[in-house]
Design a protein around this motif. Structure first.
Motif, PDB file in Angstrom:
ATOM      1  N   VAL A 122       0.704  -1.475   0.074  1.00  0.00           N
ATOM      2  CA  VAL A 122      -0.042  -0.087   0.034  1.00  0.00           C
ATOM      3  C   VAL A 122       0.851   1.417  -0.101  1.00  0.00           C
ATOM      4  CG1 VAL A 122      -1.988  -0.968   1.119  1.00  0.00           C
ATOM      5  CG2 VAL A 122      -0.145  -0.029   2.588  1.00  0.00           C
ATOM      6  N   VAL A 123       2.181   1.357   0.125  1.00  0.00           N
ATOM      7  CA  VAL A 123       2.951   2.472   0.053  1.00  0.00           C
ATOM      8  C   VAL A 123       3.433   2.662  -1.325  1.00  0.00           C
ATOM      9  CG1 VAL A 123       5.268   3.382   0.767  1.00  0.00           C
ATOM     10  CG2 VAL A 123       3.860   1.844   2.230  1.00  0.00           C
ATOM     11  N   GLU A 124       3.184   4.035  -1.669  1.00  0.00           N
ATOM     12  CA  GLU A 124       3.737   4.112  -2.831  1.00  0.00           C
ATOM     13  C   GLU A 124       5.317   3.954  -3.137  1.00  0.00           C
ATOM     14  OE1 GLU A 124       3.521   8.302  -5.660  1.00  0.00           O
ATOM     15  OE2 GLU A 124       2.551   8.243  -3.898  1.00  0.00           O
ATOM     16  N   GLY A 125       5.342   2.985  -4.400  1.00  0.00           N
ATOM     17  CA  GLY A 125       6.806   2.849  -4.702  1.00  0.00           C
ATOM     18  C   GLY A 125       7.260   1.428  -4.080  1.00  0.00           C
ATOM     19  N   GLY A 126       6.379   0.806  -3.562  1.00  0.00           N
ATOM     20  CA  GLY A 126       6.546  -0.625  -2.851  1.00  0.00           C
ATOM     21  C   GLY A 126       7.684  -0.725  -2.264  1.00  0.00           C
ATOM     22  N   ASP A 127       8.465  -1.767  -1.989  1.00  0.00           N
ATOM     23  CA  ASP A 127       9.633  -1.993  -1.211  1.00  0.00           C
ATOM     24  C   ASP A 127      10.385  -0.712  -1.270  1.00  0.00           C
ATOM     25  OD1 ASP A 127       8.778  -4.419  -0.370  1.00  0.00           O
ATOM     26  OD2 ASP A 127       9.787  -5.478  -1.971  1.00  0.00           O
ATOM     27  N   GLU A 128      10.832  -0.243  -2.185  1.00  0.00           N
ATOM     28  CA  GLU A 128      11.657   0.939  -2.473  1.00  0.00           C
ATOM     29  C   GLU A 128      11.066   2.120  -1.637  1.00  0.00           C
ATOM     30  OE1 GLU A 128      14.875   3.024  -3.245  1.00  0.00           O
ATOM     31  OE2 GLU A 128      14.712   0.917  -3.466  1.00  0.00           O
ATOM     32  N   GLY A 129       9.830   2.337  -1.786  1.00  0.00           N
ATOM     33  CA  GLY A 129       9.165   3.229  -1.163  1.00  0.00           C
ATOM     34  C   GLY A 129       9.133   3.199   0.466  1.00  0.00           C
ATOM     35  N   VAL A 130       8.917   1.888   0.700  1.00  0.00           N
ATOM     36  CA  VAL A 130       9.217   1.491   2.361  1.00  0.00           C
ATOM     37  C   VAL A 130      10.583   2.133   2.823  1.00  0.00           C
ATOM     38  CG1 VAL A 130       9.115  -0.083   3.997  1.00  0.00           C
ATOM     39  CG2 VAL A 130       7.493  -0.147   2.466  1.00  0.00           C
ATOM     40  N   LEU A 131      11.705   1.696   2.125  1.00  0.00           N
ATOM     41  CA  LEU A 131      12.937   2.123   2.384  1.00  0.00           C
ATOM     42  C   LEU A 131      13.098   3.616   2.498  1.00  0.00           C
ATOM     43  CD1 LEU A 131      15.084  -0.417   0.613  1.00  0.00           C
ATOM     44  CD2 LEU A 131      14.683  -0.229   2.982  1.00  0.00           C
ATOM     45  N   GLN A 132      12.577   4.457   1.590  1.00  0.00           N
ATOM     46  CA  GLN A 132      12.622   5.792   1.452  1.00  0.00           C
ATOM     47  C   GLN A 132      11.682   6.678   2.504  1.00  0.00           C
ATOM     48  OE1 GLN A 132      14.869   7.514  -0.358  1.00  0.00           O
ATOM     49  NE2 GLN A 132      15.672   5.503  -0.927  1.00  0.00           N
ATOM     50  N   HIS A 133      10.813   5.833   3.058  1.00  0.00           N
ATOM     51  CA  HIS A 133       9.815   6.533   3.893  1.00  0.00           C
ATOM     52  C   HIS A 133      10.377   7.092   5.089  1.00  0.00           C
ATOM     53  CE1 HIS A 133       6.155   6.716   6.326  1.00  0.00           C
ATOM     54  NE2 HIS A 133       5.389   6.633   5.079  1.00  0.00           N
ATOM     55  N   PRO A 134       9.873   8.202   5.426  1.00  0.00           N
ATOM     56  CA  PRO A 134      10.563   9.020   6.352  1.00  0.00           C
ATOM     57  C   PRO A 134      10.558   8.096   7.741  1.00  0.00           C
ATOM     58  CG  PRO A 134       8.564   9.997   5.740  1.00  0.00           C
ATOM     59  CD  PRO A 134       8.800   9.058   4.657  1.00  0.00           C
ATOM     60  N   SER A 135       9.555   7.287   7.984  1.00  0.00           N
ATOM     61  CA  SER A 135       9.658   6.339   9.134  1.00  0.00           C
ATOM     62  C   SER A 135      10.608   5.602   9.209  1.00  0.00           C
ATOM     63  CB  SER A 135       8.153   5.646   9.656  1.00  0.00           C
ATOM     64  OG  SER A 135       8.129   4.733   8.300  1.00  0.00           O
ATOM     65  N   THR A 136      11.160   4.931   8.078  1.00  0.00           N
ATOM     66  CA  THR A 136      12.392   4.198   8.108  1.00  0.00           C
ATOM     67  C   THR A 136      13.744   4.881   8.632  1.00  0.00           C
ATOM     68  OG1 THR A 136      11.514   3.289   6.246  1.00  0.00           O
ATOM     69  CG2 THR A 136      13.477   2.617   6.620  1.00  0.00           C
ATOM     70  N   ARG A 137      13.828   6.074   8.256  1.00  0.00           N
ATOM     71  CA  ARG A 137      14.732   6.857   8.825  1.00  0.00           C
ATOM     72  C   ARG A 137      14.655   7.157  10.119  1.00  0.00           C
ATOM     73  NH1 ARG A 137      14.142  11.568   5.717  1.00  0.00           N
ATOM     74  NH2 ARG A 137      12.756  10.592   4.392  1.00  0.00           N
ATOM     75  N   MET A 138      13.429   7.343  10.523  1.00  0.00           N
ATOM     76  CA  MET A 138      13.238   7.436  12.130  1.00  0.00           C
ATOM     77  C   MET A 138      13.491   6.363  12.960  1.00  0.00           C
ATOM     78  SD  MET A 138      12.324  10.690  12.667  1.00  0.00           S
ATOM     79  CE  MET A 138      11.155  11.030  13.844  1.00  0.00           C
ATOM     80  N   LYS A 139      13.679   5.260  12.513  1.00  0.00           N
ATOM     81  CA  LYS A 139      13.794   4.013  12.980  1.00  0.00           C
ATOM     82  C   LYS A 139      15.303   4.032  13.413  1.00  0.00           C
ATOM     83  CE  LYS A 139      10.884   0.472  11.544  1.00  0.00           C
ATOM     84  NZ  LYS A 139      10.512  -0.566  10.528  1.00  0.00           N
ATOM     85  N   GLU A 140      16.149   4.722  12.588  1.00  0.00           N
ATOM     86  CA  GLU A 140      17.619   4.711  13.093  1.00  0.00           C
ATOM     87  C   GLU A 140      18.014   5.537  14.343  1.00  0.00           C
ATOM     88  OE1 GLU A 140      19.133   5.857   9.349  1.00  0.00           O
ATOM     89  OE2 GLU A 140      18.364   3.964   8.246  1.00  0.00           O
ATOM     90  N   LEU A 141      17.060   6.419  14.718  1.00  0.00           N
ATOM     91  CA  LEU A 141      17.234   7.485  15.718  1.00  0.00           C
ATOM     92  C   LEU A 141      16.469   6.906  16.986  1.00  0.00           C
ATOM     93  CD1 LEU A 141      16.702  10.730  13.625  1.00  0.00           C
ATOM     94  CD2 LEU A 141      18.885   9.724  14.268  1.00  0.00           C
ATOM     95  N   GLY A 142      17.124   7.654  18.286  1.00  0.00           N
ATOM     96  CA  GLY A 142      16.152   7.365  19.332  1.00  0.00           C
ATOM     97  C   GLY A 142      16.515   6.025  19.939  1.00  0.00           C
ATOM     98  N   ASP A 143      15.807   5.711  20.954  1.00  0.00           N
ATOM     99  CA  ASP A 143      16.026   4.217  21.688  1.00  0.00           C
ATOM    100  C   ASP A 143      14.702   3.784  22.341  1.00  0.00           C
ATOM    101  OD1 ASP A 143      16.370   5.119  24.985  1.00  0.00           O
ATOM    102  OD2 ASP A 143      17.004   6.692  23.338  1.00  0.00           O
TER     103      ASP A 143
END
Lengths: 353, 435
Positions: free
Chosen positions: A263-284
Motif C-alpha cells: 500500500v506504500v507508493e513505490g513498493g519496497d523501495e518506497g518503504v525504504l525511502q519512507h520517513p519512518s524508516t529513517r526515524m527508526k535509526e534514531l532514538g531508543d
C-alpha cells in the motif's frame, strides 16, 4: 430515493455516534451500495472521516437513488444518538428515510418487549381479562406469537435530516497530508484520556491563577496545548508546559506497526525511502534520547473530545507528522484476520510552539 | 389563633421531600391547607394549566397530628411557602442514605401564629440522634388556596398503568420537546412528544428536536377504557414530573379525562398519601368521530352532550373561572426570605464534585457514559490540590503574582501562536451545504 435497513449492533452504532457527536453536532452521512461514511468537519478542531462496512451497523440494507444509488444526508448527531439510546434494549430496530409534512426525516422504529410487571406470562393472560382482545380459535398455533406481539412497545423516533445534492458534496475533500514520520499503536485510551484530561485541567488552572483568573482560560483559541511525541521504538510521550510547570508521561514498549509495501507508493523501495524508516535509526526504546521523536502540539480541549472515541474500544494507530499533524486510525475490529474495513480517521492539527 | 402541630417519622419526612421535589416542577411555592382530617400540599403553575395536590391523611400519614382551626373560620388553615425553603429543610440526603441509619428520629412541625411572638412562622424541628435537634423557622404567607375541581364521573376515558412501564419510556422523549399527545388506535395507546414550533428556515431544520412516539399495547394497562382516535395533548414536562414521582413510589397511575380542552387528571397513591394532578388538555375534538367508534367506553353515558353542562358548574379547572372567584396568590415577599437556606445552597455542588472526581489510572467503569465524554473544563471544579473548594482565582497567594508579566506573556503567546495546521486542500467557503 430510498434508504431502509435494520440496525444490528445498536450498541456499537450508539457509541460510534456518541464519539462523533462530541466533536460536532452535524455529520455528513453518505450511503451507497458498499459502505456507509460518516464525516464530521467542525468549524474548528479535529475532522473525522469514517468508513463503516454496511454489516457493521446495518442488516437487510436497501439503498436506491437517481445518483448511482448514493444518498447524501446531513444528520444531527445528538438527535441520532438520543434515538439510538432508546433502542439499546430493543428486540429489533429499523431505520428508514422518509418524508413527513414535506420534510425529510430518518425514522427509527424500535420494538421492545415492555418490562411491565403484569407482562405476558406463559399461562395465557387473556383468559383472566374479560375486556382483553379475544383470539380466533383457528389461530391457536399463533397465539404465543400474537401475544408477544401484543406485549411489544413500539417507539418511533423521527430525526429531521437534510438531503444533500451531489453539488453540495462535490466540494468536500478529505485532508491530504505528507507521509508520517512515526507510526505507533496508542496505549489504552482510558489511560491516555484520564492523563491528558488531567494535564489540560492543570494547565488551565495554573493559567487562570497566573493571569488573575482572567478570561483567557475560557477562550478556546488559546487553550492549553498538549505536546505529544512518539518515536519508532515504541515510546509515546505526553506532556504539557506552562510558565509554572513542565510535566510529561512516557509510555514505552508500545508497538510500531510495519508498513505494508503493497500500500506504500513505490513498493519496497518506497518503504525504504519512507520517513519512518529513517526515524527508526534514531532514538531508543527507553525514550531517553532526545533524537528520533516526532512531535505535535495539539489543543487540550479538542483532544479531550477526540479521546471520546475510546468508548468504541478499537485499536488506534497514531501517525505523527513532525510539527505538522497527527492522524489517528481507529479500527472497529481488534483482530488482524478480520476483513472488516470499518475505520475512523481523525485529522488532528498541530499548533506551532 | 391557629394550632397546627404534627410529627413525621423519618420515612414520612422522606415522602414529604419527594412530594416537594415533584411540586417544585410545577411552581416556586407550595400552599398548605390543613383540615382536621388531612393536610394538603398544593402547587398551581403560573399559567394555571397544571395543578398538583398531595393529600396526607391526618391519622395514617402522621405519627401525631393536632389541628385546631381559628374560631369563626371554615375549619381550614391555609398558607403558602417557597418550595426552595422547604426543600432545604427536607433535604434528600437526610432520608436517602442507602439503607444506613437516617440520623433523624422524627420531625416536628408547628405553626407559630401567636400575637405575642413573631407571626407567620412555620417551625420545623428535626430531632436527630445523639441529642441533636435542628430547628428551622420558615416564613409563610397566609393566602387562599386555589383548588382545581375535577369531575371524574363525566371523564369517561380512563386508563391505569404501572408507573414503571411509563418510567422506562418517558426518558426517550427529547429534552426540548414541549407537548405530549395521547392517542388510542388499533389496541395501542400512543404517546407522542413533539414541538409545535414551525421551523421555516432551511438551516434550522436540523435543530428541530426529535419527535418520539411510544406505542404501548392496551394489554399492558391494568384498566383501559379509552375512546379511539381522539388526540389529547398535555405538557411533556408535567407528564415527566408526575411519572418520575410515581415511579419512586412504584405506584400505578390512573388517568381520567373526557375530551380535549377539558381537564385531565392523573392520580395514584393510598388513602394515607394521595397524589392528584389536574392538567388542562389541548387538542381538537372531532365530534363526528365520537360515539360510533367508542371502544370499551363505559355503558353509563355514551352520548357526549349531556356531560358538558354538568361539567361546567362544578368541574371548572379553567383558570379564568377559578381566578374570578378567588384572589390570586401573591408572591412571597423576597425581603422575608428565611435565613435557613442560605448556607445550604452549595450542598448539591459538593455532591456533584465528588461524583465527577477524575481519576489518574484509577479503575473507571469503561462502559460508563461519562468516562468517555469530553471533559467540561469550564464547569468542573478542579479537584486537585489542597484547597479545591476555594476560589480557583486565589490558587496562589496574591503576593506571588506578578500580574504585569503574566499579562504580557499572555499577549505574546496569543500573538505568536500561529495556526499551522494541515495543508489546506480547500477553502472553507468552498464547502457548501454542510453548515
Amino acid at each position: 430515493m430510498r434508504f431502509k435497513a435494520g440496525i444490528q449492533n445498536i450498541n456499537t452504532f450508539n457509541k460510534f455516534t456518541a464519539s462523533l457527536a462530541s466533536l460536532s453536532p452535524v455529520a455528513w452521512v453518505r450511503l451507497d451500495e458498499t459502505e456507509v461514511r460518516f464525516t464530521v468537519i467542525p468549524e474548528q478542531g479535529t475532522q473525522v472521516w469514517s468508513v463503516l462496512s454496511i454489516e457493521t451497523i446495518f442488516e437487510q440494507y436497501t439503498i436506491q437513488s437517481a445518483a448511482d444509488n448514493v444518498v447524501n444526508l446531513e444528520v444531527p448527531l445528538p438527535s441520532l444518538q438520543r434515538a439510538l439510546k432508546s433502542a439499546l434494549n430493543a428486540t429489533s430496530a429499523n431505520i428508514r428515510l422518509t418524508k413527513k409534512d414535506g420534510l425529510p426525516i430518518l425514522c427509527l422504529t424500535i420494538v421492545s418487549t415492555s418490562n411491565a410487571p403484569n407482562q405476558f406470562s406463559a399461562f395465557g393472560s387473556t383468559a383472566s381479562r374479560d375486556d382483553g382482545p379475544s383470539y380466533d380459535d383457528s389461530q391457536i398455533s399463533n397465539v404465543t406469537d400474537g401475544l408477544s406481539r401484543h406485549r411489544e412497545t413500539i417507539i418511533t423516533q423521527d430525526i429531521p435530516v437534510r438531503v444533500m445534492s451531489m453539488a453540495n458534496v462535490q466540494g468536500i475533500h478529505e485532508p491530504r497530508c505528507r507521509e508520517p514520520d512515526v507510526y505507533i499503536v496508542l496505549p489504552p485510551l482510558l489511560q491516555l484520556k484520564s492523563i491528558s484530561d488531567r494535564f489540560t485541567r492543570l494547565a488551565m488552572t495554573s493559567r487562570a491563577s497566573a493571569s488573575g483568573g482572567g478570561g483567557t482560560a475560557s477562550s478556546s483559541s488559546s487553550g492549553p496545548k498538549l505536546e505529544m511525541s512518539a518515536n519508532m521504538h515504541g515510546c509515546l510521550r505526553l506532556g504539557i508546559r506552562t510558565d509554572a510547570m513542565n510535566i510529561s508521561s512516557v509510555w514505552t514498549k508500545l508497538s510500531n506497526p510495519d508498513l505494508d509495501p503493497a500500500v506504500v507508493e513505490g513498493g519496497d523501495e518506497g518503504v525504504l525511502q519512507h520517513p519512518s524508516t529513517r526515524m527508526k535509526e534514531l532514538g531508543d526504546a527507553e525514550g531517553r534520547s532526545e533524537e528520533g521523536w516526532a512531535t505535535v502540539r495539539i489543543d487540550g480541549r479538542d483532544w479531550g473530545k477526540v479521546m471520546s472515541v475510546g468508548r468504541l474500544a478499537g485499536r488506534v494507530i497514531a501517525c505523527f507528522c513532525h510539527e505538522h499533524a497527527l492522524i489517528l486510525y481507529v479500527y472497529l475490529s481488534n483482530s488482524d484476520e478480520d476483513r472488516d474495513v470499518s475505520v475512523l480517521t481523525y485529522y488532528v492539527s498541530s499548533y506551532s510552539p | 389563633m391557629v394550632t397546627l402541630d404534627f410529627t413525621l417519622t423519618p420515612e414520612a419526612s422522606g415522602r414529604v421531600h419527594d412530594a416537594l421535589t415533584c411540586l417544585s416542577r410545577f411552581s416556586d411555592s407550595v400552599s398548605l391547607e390543613a383540615r382536621r382530617e388531612k393536610l394538603t400540599l398544593v402547587a398551581l403553575n403560573s399559567s394555571k394549566s397544571a395543578y398538583a395536590a398531595f393529600s396526607l391523611d391526618s391519622n395514617g400519614f402522621f405519627s401525631e397530628y393536632d389541628f385546631v382551626p381559628e374560631s369563626g373560620a371554615d375549619g381550614r388553615f391555609t398558607c403558602q411557602i417557597l418550595i426552595k425553603a422547604l426543600l432545604s429543610v427536607f433535604k434528600r440526603r437526610l432520608f436517602d442514605t442507602g439503607g444506613r441509619e437516617t440520623g433523624i428520629e422524627r420531625c416536628e412541625v408547628s405553626v407559630q401564629d401567636q400575637p405575642d411572638q413573631t407571626e407567620c412562622r412555620l417551625i420545623v424541628k428535626m430531632v436527630c440522634s445523639h441529642g441533636v435537634t435542628k430547628t428551622y423557622k420558615l416564613t409563610y404567607e397566609v393566602v387562599e388556596v386555589m383548588h382545581a375541581l375535577f369531575d371524574k364521573h363525566n371523564s369517561r376515558n380512563h386508563w391505569k398503568i404501572s408507573s414503571g412501564t411509563l418510567r422506562s419510556n418517558i426518558e426517550y422523549f427529547g429534552p426540548k420537546t414541549e407537548q405530549l399527545d395521547m392517542y388510542y388506535d388499533d389496541n395501542r395507546m400512543v404517546f407522542t412528544s413533539f414541538t409545535e414550533k414551525i421551523i421555516s428556515h432551511d438551516r434550522e431544520v436540523l435543530k428541530q428536536p426529535l419527535q418520539t412516539a411510544i406505542s404501548i399495547p392496551s394489554d399492558c394497562f391494568e384498566e383501559f377504557r379509552v375512546q379511539e382516535k381522539m388526540h389529547v395533548t398535555i405538557s411533556v414536562k408535567d407528564f415527566k414530573a408526575i411519572v418520575s414521582h410515581a415511579a419512586m413510589k412504584n405506584a400505578h397511575i390512573s388517568a381520567h379525562y373526557s375530551r380535549p380542552t377539558r381537564p385531565l387528571q392523573f392520580s395514584y397513591g393510598t388513602d394515607d398519601y394521595r397524589c392528584e394532578f389536574t392538567l388542562m388538555t389541548a387538542g381538537e375534538y372531532n365530534v363526528t368521530a365520537a360515539p360510533s367508534v367508542a371502544h370499551k367506553v363505559s355503558s353509563r353515558s355514551v352520548s357526549r352532550n349531556p356531560s358538558i353542562p354538568s361539567e361546567r358548574p362544578n368541574g371548572a379547572t379553567n383558570g379564568a373561572t377559578s381566578a374570578s372567584q378567588m384572589p390570586p396568590p401573591s408572591r412571597p415577599n423576597q425581603r422575608e426570605k428565611p435565613r435557613s437556606f442560605g448556607k445550604n445552597g452549595r450542598k448539591p455542588v459538593a455532591e456533584d464534585a465528588r461524583d465527577e472526581s477524575p481519576g489518574l489510572f484509577v479503575t473507571q467503569d469503561e462502559d460508563d457514559e461519562r468516562t468517555w465524554q469530553p471533559p467540561n473544563f469550564e464547569d468542573e471544579e478542579e479537584t486537585l490540590g489542597w484547597d479545591a473548594s476555594a476560589d480557583n482565582d486565589a490558587g496562589f497567594h496574591p503576593t506571588f503574582r506578578d500580574t504585569a508579566t503574566a499579562r504580557a506573556a499572555r499577549q505574546e503567546a496569543q500573538g505568536v501562536e500561529g495556526f499551522e495546521g494541515l495543508a489546506p486542500t480547500q477553502r472553507l467557503s468552498q464547502i457548501r451545504g454542510i453548515w
